[in-house]
Motif scaffolding. Structure first.
Motif, PDB file in Angstrom:
ATOM      1  N   PRO A 159       0.476  -1.067   0.331  1.00  0.00           N
ATOM      2  CA  PRO A 159      -0.135  -0.189   0.381  1.00  0.00           C
ATOM      3  C   PRO A 159       0.900   0.738  -0.240  1.00  0.00           C
ATOM      4  O   PRO A 159       1.956   1.197   0.580  1.00  0.00           O
ATOM      5  CB  PRO A 159      -1.131  -0.193   1.459  1.00  0.00           C
ATOM      6  N   MET A 160       0.707   2.182  -1.404  1.00  0.00           N
ATOM      7  CA  MET A 160       1.275   3.480  -0.936  1.00  0.00           C
ATOM      8  C   MET A 160       0.191   4.562  -0.778  1.00  0.00           C
ATOM      9  O   MET A 160      -0.950   4.719  -0.954  1.00  0.00           O
ATOM     10  CB  MET A 160       1.996   3.454  -2.279  1.00  0.00           C
ATOM     11  N   ASN A 161       0.689   5.770  -0.968  1.00  0.00           N
ATOM     12  CA  ASN A 161      -0.023   6.865  -0.226  1.00  0.00           C
ATOM     13  C   ASN A 161      -0.425   7.340  -2.338  1.00  0.00           C
ATOM     14  O   ASN A 161       0.675   7.212  -2.927  1.00  0.00           O
ATOM     15  CB  ASN A 161       0.856   8.245   0.208  1.00  0.00           C
ATOM     16  N   PRO A 162      -1.310   8.436  -2.308  1.00  0.00           N
ATOM     17  CA  PRO A 162      -1.356   8.491  -3.504  1.00  0.00           C
ATOM     18  C   PRO A 162      -0.192   9.270  -4.328  1.00  0.00           C
ATOM     19  O   PRO A 162      -0.142   9.037  -5.279  1.00  0.00           O
ATOM     20  CB  PRO A 162      -2.843   9.523  -3.497  1.00  0.00           C
ATOM     21  N   TYR A 163       0.726  10.063  -3.619  1.00  0.00           N
ATOM     22  CA  TYR A 163       1.819  10.685  -4.504  1.00  0.00           C
ATOM     23  C   TYR A 163       3.005   9.589  -4.834  1.00  0.00           C
ATOM     24  O   TYR A 163       3.388   9.482  -5.693  1.00  0.00           O
ATOM     25  CB  TYR A 163       2.985  11.380  -3.399  1.00  0.00           C
ATOM     26  N   GLU A 164       3.129   8.335  -3.885  1.00  0.00           N
ATOM     27  CA  GLU A 164       3.744   7.879  -4.275  1.00  0.00           C
ATOM     28  C   GLU A 164       3.511   6.800  -5.412  1.00  0.00           C
ATOM     29  O   GLU A 164       3.751   5.797  -6.241  1.00  0.00           O
ATOM     30  CB  GLU A 164       4.004   6.215  -2.591  1.00  0.00           C
ATOM     31  N   ARG A 165       1.642   6.519  -5.826  1.00  0.00           N
ATOM     32  CA  ARG A 165       1.835   5.602  -6.589  1.00  0.00           C
ATOM     33  C   ARG A 165       1.662   6.417  -7.838  1.00  0.00           C
ATOM     34  O   ARG A 165       1.739   5.491  -8.695  1.00  0.00           O
ATOM     35  CB  ARG A 165      -0.133   5.613  -5.955  1.00  0.00           C
ATOM     36  N   ARG A 166       1.722   8.031  -7.837  1.00  0.00           N
ATOM     37  CA  ARG A 166       1.927   8.779  -9.247  1.00  0.00           C
ATOM     38  C   ARG A 166       2.872   8.226  -9.157  1.00  0.00           C
ATOM     39  O   ARG A 166       3.113   7.656 -10.432  1.00  0.00           O
ATOM     40  CB  ARG A 166       1.302   9.560  -8.805  1.00  0.00           C
ATOM     41  N   ILE A 167       4.117   8.046  -8.861  1.00  0.00           N
ATOM     42  CA  ILE A 167       5.262   8.361  -8.937  1.00  0.00           C
ATOM     43  C   ILE A 167       6.041   6.380 -10.046  1.00  0.00           C
ATOM     44  O   ILE A 167       6.150   6.530 -11.032  1.00  0.00           O
ATOM     45  CB  ILE A 167       6.404   7.802  -8.085  1.00  0.00           C
ATOM     46  N   ILE A 168       4.639   6.102  -9.348  1.00  0.00           N
ATOM     47  CA  ILE A 168       4.785   4.237  -9.742  1.00  0.00           C
ATOM     48  C   ILE A 168       4.158   4.118 -11.214  1.00  0.00           C
ATOM     49  O   ILE A 168       4.622   3.655 -12.172  1.00  0.00           O
ATOM     50  CB  ILE A 168       4.157   3.283  -8.901  1.00  0.00           C
ATOM     51  N   HIS A 169       2.973   4.638 -11.535  1.00  0.00           N
ATOM     52  CA  HIS A 169       2.150   5.058 -12.519  1.00  0.00           C
ATOM     53  C   HIS A 169       3.190   5.551 -13.477  1.00  0.00           C
ATOM     54  O   HIS A 169       2.884   5.322 -14.724  1.00  0.00           O
ATOM     55  CB  HIS A 169       0.471   5.506 -11.959  1.00  0.00           C
ATOM     56  N   ALA A 170       3.606   6.672 -13.561  1.00  0.00           N
ATOM     57  CA  ALA A 170       4.536   7.372 -14.004  1.00  0.00           C
ATOM     58  C   ALA A 170       5.776   6.904 -14.928  1.00  0.00           C
ATOM     59  O   ALA A 170       5.912   6.760 -16.291  1.00  0.00           O
ATOM     60  CB  ALA A 170       4.590   8.703 -13.643  1.00  0.00           C
TER      61      ALA A 170
END
Length: 199
Positions: A159-170
């Motif tokens: 599980p990650m916060n929204p900011y970290e998830r965005r980094i993964i997606h990008a």
């Protein structure tokens, strides 16, 4: 019989101004859509008050924790309030996967934006943790994306916060043959990296 004939032509001209009125309504509907963006840009930000509130809040919090922490505040070109913390045992303030640092940032943001006309985005960092964490996540995303391309099997991340998830997606978006999506609910929402050509 003549009367109903007279009524029909009277009704037709009534339909014409209705179509004009509808056009006017459409124009009026478009106007307010552009207004909110203009209003937000005009909202003033009291930078001096924001920095003062942030420092006072953090100083009281660290005093209660019996921690000696140096607090430096500054605004960048995008009007983001950057807060740099330094001192001994900063690992305690970072916490597991930066959760403590995220909480400090969230609370500071609430304090700073209370009573401030314009919204101030607050960024709290220590020992360059944010940049180091971003680099770690980017490497993780690339490695798993290439692995998924080979195995064709999806990988579920922690599980990650929204900011970290965005980094993964990008990052995954830059790897051809791999894709990513988020599943679950906060605070357990996580990223799934999978192949675009699964078995």
């Amino acid at each position: 019989e003549e009367k109903p004939v007279e009524k029909k032509p009277e009704r037709k001209p009534e339909n014409q101004p209705q179509s004009k009125a509808e056009k006017e309504v459409e124009v009026k509907k478009e106007e307010p859509q552009a207004k909110p963006a203009v209003t937000r840009e005009k909202l003033p930000i009291n930078k001096e008050a924001a920095e003062k509130d942030a420092k006072e809040f953090l100083e009281k919090m660290f005093a209660a924790m019996d921690s000696e922490v140096c607090i430096k505040t500054s605004f960048d070109k995008d009007d983001n309030l950057n807060i740099e913390l330094s001192g001994k045992d900063m690992g305690v303030l970072i916490g597991k996967r930066g959760q403590t640092l995220d909480s400090i940032q969230y609370l500071t943001s609430l304090v700073v934006n209370k009573g401030n006309a314009g919204y101030v985005r607050v960024k709290v960092d220590t020992e360059n943790y944010r940049a180091r964490r971003k680099e770690t996540l980017e490497n993780l995303a690339k490695n798993i994306a290439f692995k998924v391309k080979r195995t064709k099997k999806p990988v579920f991340l922690e599980p990650m916060n929204p900011y970290e998830r965005r980094i993964i997606h990008a990052t995954v978006a830059t790897v051809e043959g791999a894709t990513s999506s988020s599943i679950g609910e906060e605070p357990n929402r996580r990223v799934v990296i999978s192949s675009t050509n699964p078995v």
